[in-house]
Write a protein that holds these residues in place. Structure first.
Motif, mmCIF file in Angstrom:
data_model
loop_
_atom_site.group_PDB
_atom_site.id
_atom_site.type_symbol
_atom_site.label_atom_id
_atom_site.label_comp_id
_atom_site.label_asym_id
_atom_site.label_seq_id
_atom_site.Cartn_x
_atom_site.Cartn_y
_atom_site.Cartn_z
ATOM 1 N N ALA A 143 0.837 -1.209 0.000
ATOM 2 C CA ALA A 143 0.000 0.000 0.000
ATOM 3 C C ALA A 143 0.867 1.253 0.000
ATOM 4 O O ALA A 143 0.565 2.228 -0.704
ATOM 5 N N ALA A 144 1.962 1.247 0.770
ATOM 6 C CA ALA A 144 2.884 2.383 0.770
ATOM 7 C C ALA A 144 3.503 2.564 -0.608
ATOM 8 O O ALA A 144 3.650 3.698 -1.097
ATOM 9 N N PHE A 145 3.856 1.454 -1.248
ATOM 10 C CA PHE A 145 4.392 1.516 -2.607
ATOM 11 C C PHE A 145 3.420 2.231 -3.540
ATOM 12 O O PHE A 145 3.800 3.150 -4.266
ATOM 13 N N PHE A 146 2.148 1.811 -3.518
ATOM 14 C CA PHE A 146 1.168 2.437 -4.403
ATOM 15 C C PHE A 146 0.949 3.902 -4.053
ATOM 16 O O PHE A 146 0.803 4.749 -4.941
ATOM 17 N N MET A 168 3.932 5.781 -5.334
ATOM 18 C CA MET A 168 3.944 5.754 -6.792
ATOM 19 C C MET A 168 2.945 6.772 -7.354
ATOM 20 O O MET A 168 3.240 7.500 -8.296
ATOM 21 N N LEU A 169 1.762 6.822 -6.751
ATOM 22 C CA LEU A 169 0.740 7.746 -7.237
ATOM 23 C C LEU A 169 1.094 9.204 -6.981
ATOM 24 O O LEU A 169 0.628 10.088 -7.696
ATOM 25 N N THR A 170 1.907 9.464 -5.969
ATOM 26 C CA THR A 170 2.326 10.841 -5.686
ATOM 27 C C THR A 170 3.690 11.156 -6.293
ATOM 28 O O THR A 170 4.314 12.152 -5.941
ATOM 29 N N GLU A 171 4.138 10.283 -7.199
ATOM 30 C CA GLU A 171 5.362 10.470 -7.982
ATOM 31 C C GLU A 171 6.630 10.533 -7.135
ATOM 32 O O GLU A 171 7.565 11.250 -7.459
ATOM 33 N N ARG A 210 11.185 6.285 -3.406
ATOM 34 C CA ARG A 210 10.584 5.699 -2.204
ATOM 35 C C ARG A 210 9.712 4.502 -2.564
ATOM 36 O O ARG A 210 9.713 3.487 -1.866
ATOM 37 N N ALA A 211 8.965 4.633 -3.655
ATOM 38 C CA ALA A 211 8.093 3.542 -4.088
ATOM 39 C C ALA A 211 8.910 2.310 -4.467
ATOM 40 O O ALA A 211 8.577 1.189 -4.064
ATOM 41 N N THR A 212 9.982 2.510 -5.211
ATOM 42 C CA THR A 212 10.820 1.396 -5.618
ATOM 43 C C THR A 212 11.492 0.751 -4.419
ATOM 44 O O THR A 212 11.583 -0.480 -4.321
ATOM 45 N N PHE A 213 11.953 1.573 -3.473
ATOM 46 C CA PHE A 213 12.568 1.027 -2.268
ATOM 47 C C PHE A 213 11.547 0.228 -1.457
ATOM 48 O O PHE A 213 11.850 -0.866 -0.977
ATOM 49 N N ALA A 214 10.336 0.764 -1.306
ATOM 50 C CA ALA A 214 9.291 0.061 -0.556
ATOM 51 C C ALA A 214 8.940 -1.267 -1.222
ATOM 52 O O ALA A 214 8.744 -2.282 -0.542
ATOM 53 N N LEU A 215 8.868 -1.292 -2.542
ATOM 54 C CA LEU A 215 8.566 -2.535 -3.243
ATOM 55 C C LEU A 215 9.697 -3.545 -3.089
ATOM 56 O O LEU A 215 9.451 -4.743 -2.904
#
Length: 107
Positions: free
Chosen positions: A36-39, A42-45, A49-54
């Motif tokens: 959920a943090a990844f998404f 990702m949605l807030t560009e 951070r998104a890639t690290f979380a994934l």
């Protein structure tokens, strides 16, 4: 008519997890929170951070696959335990390392 079994055929004969069911479910909830943090990022560009979380989520999934029953993990238990753990650690580790190594460029 034979009964349809949804058990992972690669896990037949594996011993049951020593962790209590509630702890296995808590680990799965933590994995879903990372997704959920990844998404959200990702949605807030916030792609780093998104890639690290994934990447961290993938490594955590490898830990879950190693310690939890495949009935708890459901669709996240794809192949044998060895393959799933190796794949999750390799892909997740590379993603997290790549995201951590990118320079912020002042952003």
């Amino acid at each position: 008519m034979p009964e349809l079994s949804l058990d992972n055929p690669h896990d037949i004969g594996n011993p049951a997890s020593r962790l209590p069911r509630w702890l296995q479910l808590a680990g799965l909830v933590a994995f879903l929170a990372l997704i959920a943090a990844f998404f959200g990022w990702m949605l807030t560009e916030h792609w780093r951070r998104a890639t690290f979380a994934l990447g961290v989520a993938m490594v955590w999934l490898g830990v879950l696959r190693l310690t939890c029953d495949s009935r708890i993990l459901g669709i996240f238990a794809v192949r044998s335990v060895k393959f799933d753990v190796a794949f999750c650690f390799a892909v997740g580790g590379l993603m997290a390392a790549a995201a951590a190594s990118v320079d912020a460029l002042g952003s």
